[in-house]
Design a protein around this motif. Structure first.
Motif, short mmCIF file in Angstrom:
data_model
loop_
_atom_site.label_atom_id
_atom_site.label_comp_id
_atom_site.label_asym_id
_atom_site.label_seq_id
_atom_site.Cartn_x
_atom_site.Cartn_y
_atom_site.Cartn_z
N PHE A 206 -24.58 -24.24 66.95
CA PHE A 206 -23.18 -24.66 67.43
C PHE A 206 -22.57 -24.67 65.89
CE2 PHE A 206 -25.75 -28.48 66.55
CZ PHE A 206 -24.77 -29.30 65.72
N ALA A 207 -21.34 -24.64 66.05
CA ALA A 207 -20.40 -24.84 64.83
C ALA A 207 -19.27 -25.74 65.38
CB ALA A 207 -19.67 -23.40 64.47
N ILE A 208 -19.10 -26.77 64.43
CA ILE A 208 -18.28 -28.04 64.51
C ILE A 208 -17.99 -28.85 63.18
CG2 ILE A 208 -19.58 -29.78 65.48
CD1 ILE A 208 -17.28 -30.48 67.34
N ASN A 209 -17.05 -29.34 62.99
CA ASN A 209 -16.78 -30.10 61.56
C ASN A 209 -17.22 -31.53 62.30
OD1 ASN A 209 -16.02 -31.64 59.57
ND2 ASN A 209 -13.96 -30.71 59.51
N ARG A 242 -23.86 -24.99 62.22
CA ARG A 242 -23.40 -24.08 61.19
C ARG A 242 -21.60 -24.30 61.12
NH1 ARG A 242 -27.85 -23.67 60.16
NH2 ARG A 242 -29.06 -21.75 60.03
N TRP A 243 -21.43 -24.58 59.95
CA TRP A 243 -19.76 -24.85 59.80
C TRP A 243 -19.29 -24.05 58.40
CZ3 TRP A 243 -16.06 -25.47 62.88
CH2 TRP A 243 -14.65 -25.77 62.41
N ARG A 253 -20.14 -14.77 63.05
CA ARG A 253 -21.31 -14.97 63.17
C ARG A 253 -21.92 -15.04 64.64
NH1 ARG A 253 -21.32 -19.43 61.08
NH2 ARG A 253 -21.06 -20.76 63.19
N ILE A 254 -20.98 -15.52 65.38
CA ILE A 254 -21.36 -15.59 66.73
C ILE A 254 -21.26 -14.37 67.33
CG2 ILE A 254 -20.14 -16.18 68.93
CD1 ILE A 254 -19.03 -18.89 67.47
N LEU A 255 -20.34 -13.53 66.99
CA LEU A 255 -20.35 -12.17 67.60
C LEU A 255 -21.56 -11.36 67.04
CD1 LEU A 255 -16.53 -11.06 66.95
CD2 LEU A 255 -18.07 -11.07 69.40
N THR A 256 -22.23 -11.47 66.16
CA THR A 256 -23.31 -10.95 65.60
C THR A 256 -24.54 -11.48 65.88
OG1 THR A 256 -22.20 -10.62 63.29
CG2 THR A 256 -24.53 -10.35 63.35
N GLY A 259 -23.88 -18.09 69.43
CA GLY A 259 -23.44 -19.44 69.16
C GLY A 259 -22.26 -20.02 69.56
N VAL A 260 -21.89 -21.09 69.44
CA VAL A 260 -20.83 -21.53 70.28
C VAL A 260 -20.06 -22.35 68.93
CG1 VAL A 260 -21.98 -23.88 70.68
CG2 VAL A 260 -19.89 -23.39 71.92
#
Length: 342
Positions: A206-209, A242-243, A253-256, A259-260
């Motif tokens: 997941f990707a978030i600040n 990841r951020w 990265r998500i397309l590859t 992830g969210v």
């Protein structure tokens, strides 16, 4: 030796075999791709090209503009205004739309772009990129206004981005899947390197600040708390965070590999529905993600169904692997329990 397919060949074959790409749209995509090559050169030069640092100005959102923001904006305008395929352009870096000058023929398409996404990463040599969206002009009269741009994202004719990283990669959809092209620096051509890209429905990333956690609304806190609990929590598996702080790099990265990505509404500016721009960032990325089998919502509804009311409208964004986006969206849609009377 595997046959190398260029961007031009790919577009021509799509036009010839599937009828997805009218002539004007094909030319428009090729011109945007050439402009991205020029931006990539400027980015690669870095300090040697004297393009790093701030420009001493702000954009319409009140954000400090980097020199490369302004350079990239000018490159895209100069490359596209004379070709006869556009009626007007709109940019995150400009207050108003840029109508194609009368001295040039006016086409049927409108181009929107974030000329350089991830500006905070420019000076520290982290991946940044250009995001673009293409709409058809409604009506055939010559005049064009901001209202012509205010179309839901589901009406996009094409969308894509170029990420300037270890490789320079162009990612594109015309509504028939997602294709990736890598820039061959020796020949200057875009070469097809991936086709029919698919995002896995499940993910452990997941990707978030996380620094904004104290400002989030309850559904987002609930979701992040669950993934942080890992195997011992209700999800029963460990997640990695990841951020990159460049939306274009996080989405790539998500397309590859799945992830969210979450950039939710928060309580610091409660009157604003989100931080990211609907027209320049959320809509084109939502189009790409959906074409790759993922989902993109604002927590309550599909992003590409939203009817914009202004050019620089902001929105909350949750996109990526289908099952994770559905889960976060369901948390937002659950009715809020009334306070206890005890």
């Amino acid at each position: 030796m595997t046959k190398r397919i260029s961007l031009t060949q790919y577009l021509v074959e799509q036009q010839r075999e599937h009828g997805h790409i009218p002539g004007q749209l094909r030319l428009l995509i090729e011109v945007v791709a050439r402009a991205c090559k020029r931006i990539a050169i400027a980015v690669n030069k870095g300090a040697l090209g004297e393009v790093l640092g701030t420009a001493g100005s702000e954009n319409v959102q009140g954000e400090v503009q980097k020199k490369l923001d302004i350079i990239s904006n000018e490159v895209l305008i100069e490359a596209n205004e004379w070709g006869g395929h556009l009626a007007a352009m709109a940019s995150e870096e400009m207050d108003d739309i840029h109508v194609v000058p009368n001295r040039y023929p006016q086409g049927e398409y409108m181009l929107l772009f974030d000329p350089l996404d991830g500006s905070s990463n420019i000076d520290v040599n982290v991946s940044i990129g250009t995001i673009f969206s293409v709409l058809r002009k409604v009506g055939h009269n010559r005049g064009v206004s901001e209202e012509d741009f205010l179309q839901p994202g589901k009406f996009q004719a094409a969308a894509g981005y170029c990420v300037y990283g270890p490789q320079t990669t162009l990612v594109l959809t015309v509504g028939d899947g997602v294709a990736m092209f890598t820039l061959d620096r020796e020949t200057g051509s875009w070469v097809l390197t991936s086709e029919n890209v698919q995002i896995p429905a499940d993910t452990k990333e997941f990707a978030i600040n996380m620094s904004n956690m104290r400002h989030w609304d309850t559904p987002v806190k609930r979701y992040i708390d669950e993934v942080l609990e890992g195997k011992d929590g209700p999800r029963g598996k460990d997640f990695n965070m990841r951020w990159i702080a460049s939306m274009v790099a996080d989405v790539h990265r998500i397309l590859t590999r799945g992830g969210v990505f979450l950039y939710p509404w928060d309580k610091r500016e409660p009157a604003k529905p989100g931080k990211l721009r609907l027209m320049y960032e959320a809509n084109p990325m939502a189009f790409l993600v959906e074409q790759a089998g993922g989902l993109a919502t604002n927590g309550h509804q599909r992003i590409m169904d939203l009817a914009p009311t202004k050019l620089h409208e902001r929105v909350s964004v949750i996109l990526g692997s289908k099952n994770e986006v559905q889960r976060v969206t369901e948390y937002h849609l659950e009715p809020t329990k009334p306070p206890s009377k005890e």
